[in-house]
Design an enzyme around this catalytic site. Structure first.
Site, PDB file in Angstrom:
ATOM      1  N   THR A  10      38.637  31.104  31.327  1.00  0.00           N
ATOM      2  CA  THR A  10      39.015  29.729  31.651  1.00  0.00           C
ATOM      3  C   THR A  10      39.860  29.644  32.919  1.00  0.00           C
ATOM      4  O   THR A  10      40.068  28.554  33.440  1.00  0.00           O
ATOM      5  CB  THR A  10      39.807  29.120  30.477  1.00  0.00           C
TER       6      THR A  10
ATOM      7  N   LYS B  83      48.502  31.638  37.880  1.00  0.00           N
ATOM      8  CA  LYS B  83      48.099  32.216  36.590  1.00  0.00           C
ATOM      9  C   LYS B  83      49.315  32.451  35.697  1.00  0.00           C
ATOM     10  O   LYS B  83      50.305  33.033  36.131  1.00  0.00           O
ATOM     11  CB  LYS B  83      47.320  33.516  36.803  1.00  0.00           C
TER      12      LYS B  83
ATOM     13  N   LYS C  15      56.608  32.004  31.373  1.00  0.00           N
ATOM     14  CA  LYS C  15      56.465  33.334  31.950  1.00  0.00           C
ATOM     15  C   LYS C  15      56.936  33.241  33.409  1.00  0.00           C
ATOM     16  O   LYS C  15      56.665  32.222  34.034  1.00  0.00           O
ATOM     17  CB  LYS C  15      54.989  33.777  31.905  1.00  0.00           C
TER      18      LYS C  15
ATOM     19  N   SER D 191      50.080  32.146  24.849  1.00  0.00           N
ATOM     20  CA  SER D 191      49.530  31.497  26.046  1.00  0.00           C
ATOM     21  C   SER D 191      50.384  30.308  26.429  1.00  0.00           C
ATOM     22  O   SER D 191      50.857  29.572  25.558  1.00  0.00           O
ATOM     23  CB  SER D 191      48.108  31.012  25.747  1.00  0.00           C
ATOM     24  N   ALA D 192      50.524  30.097  27.736  1.00  0.00           N
ATOM     25  CA  ALA D 192      51.269  28.936  28.231  1.00  0.00           C
ATOM     26  C   ALA D 192      50.453  27.653  28.072  1.00  0.00           C
ATOM     27  O   ALA D 192      50.962  26.555  28.296  1.00  0.00           O
ATOM     28  CB  ALA D 192      51.602  29.146  29.703  1.00  0.00           C
TER      29      ALA D 192
ATOM     30  N   ASP E 290      47.385  36.999  25.737  1.00  0.00           N
ATOM     31  CA  ASP E 290      47.301  35.843  26.616  1.00  0.00           C
ATOM     32  C   ASP E 290      45.884  35.285  26.394  1.00  0.00           C
ATOM     33  O   ASP E 290      45.026  35.966  25.819  1.00  0.00           O
ATOM     34  CB  ASP E 290      47.497  36.311  28.069  1.00  0.00           C
ATOM     35  N   LEU E 291      45.643  34.058  26.811  1.00  0.00           N
ATOM     36  CA  LEU E 291      44.321  33.455  26.579  1.00  0.00           C
ATOM     37  C   LEU E 291      43.470  33.430  27.854  1.00  0.00           C
ATOM     38  O   LEU E 291      42.475  34.147  27.971  1.00  0.00           O
ATOM     39  CB  LEU E 291      44.519  32.027  26.047  1.00  0.00           C
ATOM     40  N   ASP E 292      43.921  32.593  28.803  1.00  0.00           N
ATOM     41  CA  ASP E 292      43.131  32.369  30.016  1.00  0.00           C
ATOM     42  C   ASP E 292      43.033  33.650  30.843  1.00  0.00           C
ATOM     43  O   ASP E 292      44.044  34.176  31.299  1.00  0.00           O
ATOM     44  CB  ASP E 292      43.797  31.276  30.870  1.00  0.00           C
TER      45      ASP E 292
ATOM     46  N   GLU F 197      47.713  40.851  29.190  1.00  0.00           N
ATOM     47  CA  GLU F 197      47.854  39.807  30.206  1.00  0.00           C
ATOM     48  C   GLU F 197      46.990  40.067  31.431  1.00  0.00           C
ATOM     49  O   GLU F 197      46.723  41.223  31.768  1.00  0.00           O
ATOM     50  CB  GLU F 197      49.309  39.808  30.702  1.00  0.00           C
ATOM     51  N   ASP F 198      46.591  38.993  32.118  1.00  0.00           N
ATOM     52  CA  ASP F 198      45.876  39.157  33.391  1.00  0.00           C
ATOM     53  C   ASP F 198      46.714  38.666  34.570  1.00  0.00           C
ATOM     54  O   ASP F 198      46.244  38.699  35.700  1.00  0.00           O
ATOM     55  CB  ASP F 198      44.551  38.373  33.366  1.00  0.00           C
TER      56      ASP F 198
HETATM   57  C1  BG6 Z   1      47.997  29.475  31.431  1.00  0.00           C
HETATM   58  C2  BG6 Z   1      47.115  29.497  32.657  1.00  0.00           C
HETATM   59  O1  BG6 Z   1      47.402  30.242  30.433  1.00  0.00           O
HETATM   60  O2  BG6 Z   1      48.162  28.153  30.948  1.00  0.00           O
HETATM   61  C3  BG6 Z   1      47.665  28.548  33.707  1.00  0.00           C
HETATM   62  O3  BG6 Z   1      47.059  30.810  33.173  1.00  0.00           O
HETATM   63  C4  BG6 Z   1      47.842  27.155  33.115  1.00  0.00           C
HETATM   64  O4  BG6 Z   1      46.760  28.509  34.788  1.00  0.00           O
HETATM   65  C5  BG6 Z   1      48.746  27.243  31.890  1.00  0.00           C
HETATM   66  O5  BG6 Z   1      48.451  26.284  34.065  1.00  0.00           O
HETATM   67  C6  BG6 Z   1      48.968  25.892  31.205  1.00  0.00           C
HETATM   68  O6  BG6 Z   1      47.749  25.437  30.690  1.00  0.00           O
HETATM   69  P1  BG6 Z   1      47.445  23.965  30.163  1.00  0.00           P
HETATM   70  O7  BG6 Z   1      46.092  24.112  29.507  1.00  0.00           O
HETATM   71  O8  BG6 Z   1      48.529  23.625  29.171  1.00  0.00           O
HETATM   72  O9  BG6 Z   1      47.448  23.067  31.335  1.00  0.00           O
HETATM   73 MG    MG Z   2      46.062  34.531  31.826  1.00  0.00          MG
END
Ligand code: BG6
Ligand code: MG
Length: 220
Positions: free
Chosen positions: A16, A44, A147, A116-117, A8-10, A171-172
């Site tokens: 972030t 998240k 997710k 990552s989403a 996962d990224l954020d 993942e967090d």
């Molecule tokens: C996820 C975050 O990685 O990405 C969410 O945990 C975020 O908080 C989602 O809404 C979508 O991100 P983005 O950058 O496409 O708005």
């Molecule tokens: Mg995350």
């Protein structure tokens, strides 16, 4: 044998998550809705539009009160704010231990993918100067379900050509751990609650060493 690690990224690679929260807090306040860190846990791992809908629902505003164009405009406003916040990210904002982990995985020939989403994922990987470590990046715009559905992690494994049973996901978020588990993968949680079934939990990314991953990894 663990053959791939899906990140996962954020909140795992970089913090972030705090910028997403700031940008959502600002957008919510323009609608008269106040959100706190506790509520933010529920955002998240959740896509931009689904996050907006959760915020509206939390504030007692049904998303049916808005046209789809208005919803899109609100999501875009949040994303514009968010993009300003991430514009200046540098490799210093990699969470501790992540650079070492990526280097170690690469040297052992373990495949690396981003699950990552976030549609801002590729930009952030470039800013952090780690994009070249990734064998594959899932495009969240092409997914049917977010997710906690397993689709994103299964897509990452398929893109790498690795059996999900040989993959670990990191993942967090609660939704993210559920997604990894539903994909039949080994689930590693960073700062996640005890009761959600992660196979290996760490309090901080400093504990994410390749040795720790190898020794805890079990086939599902
Ligand atoms: C996820 C975050 O990685 O990405 C969410 O945990 C975020 O908080 C989602 O809404 C979508 O991100 P983005 O950058 O496409 O708005
Ligand atoms: Mg995350």
């Amino acid at each position: 044998m663990m053959q791939a690690v899906l990140f996962d990224l954020d909140g795992v690679i970089t913090d972030t998550a705090k910028y997403h929260f700031q940008a959502w807090k600002r957008l919510a306040s323009t609608l008269g809705i106040s959100i706190d860190e506790r509520f933010n846990e529920r955002l998240k791992g959740v896509s931009r539009m689904d996050s907006l809908k959760r915020i509206l629902e939390y504030g007692g505003l049904s998303n049916h009160h808005f046209t789809s164009i208005q919803l899109e405009q609100m999501a875009e406003q949040k994303n514009n704010d968010y993009k300003q916040l991430i514009q200046g990210i540098t490799p210093k904002e990699l969470l501790p231990g992540i650079s070492e982990l990526l280097t170690a995985l690469r040297s052992k020939g373990i495949k690396i993918a981003l699950a990552s989403a976030s549609k801002n994922g590729p930009f952030i990987l470039e800013r952090l100067k780690i994009d070249t470590f990734f064998d594959s990046v899932v495009d969240p715009a092409k997914l049917q379900k977010g997710k906690p559905d397993p689709e994103i992690f299964l897509t990452a494994a398929a893109q790498l050509g690795i059996d999900p049973k040989e993959c670990a996901g990191i993942e967090d978020s609660v939704a993210g751990i559920e997604s990894i588990l539903a994909a039949g993968m080994f689930a590693v949680g960073v700062g996640v609650p005890e009761n959600i079934g992660a196979h290996f939990r760490v309090a901080s990314t400093t504990e994410l060493t390749i040795d720790a991953l190898f020794s805890h990894f079990k086939h599902r």
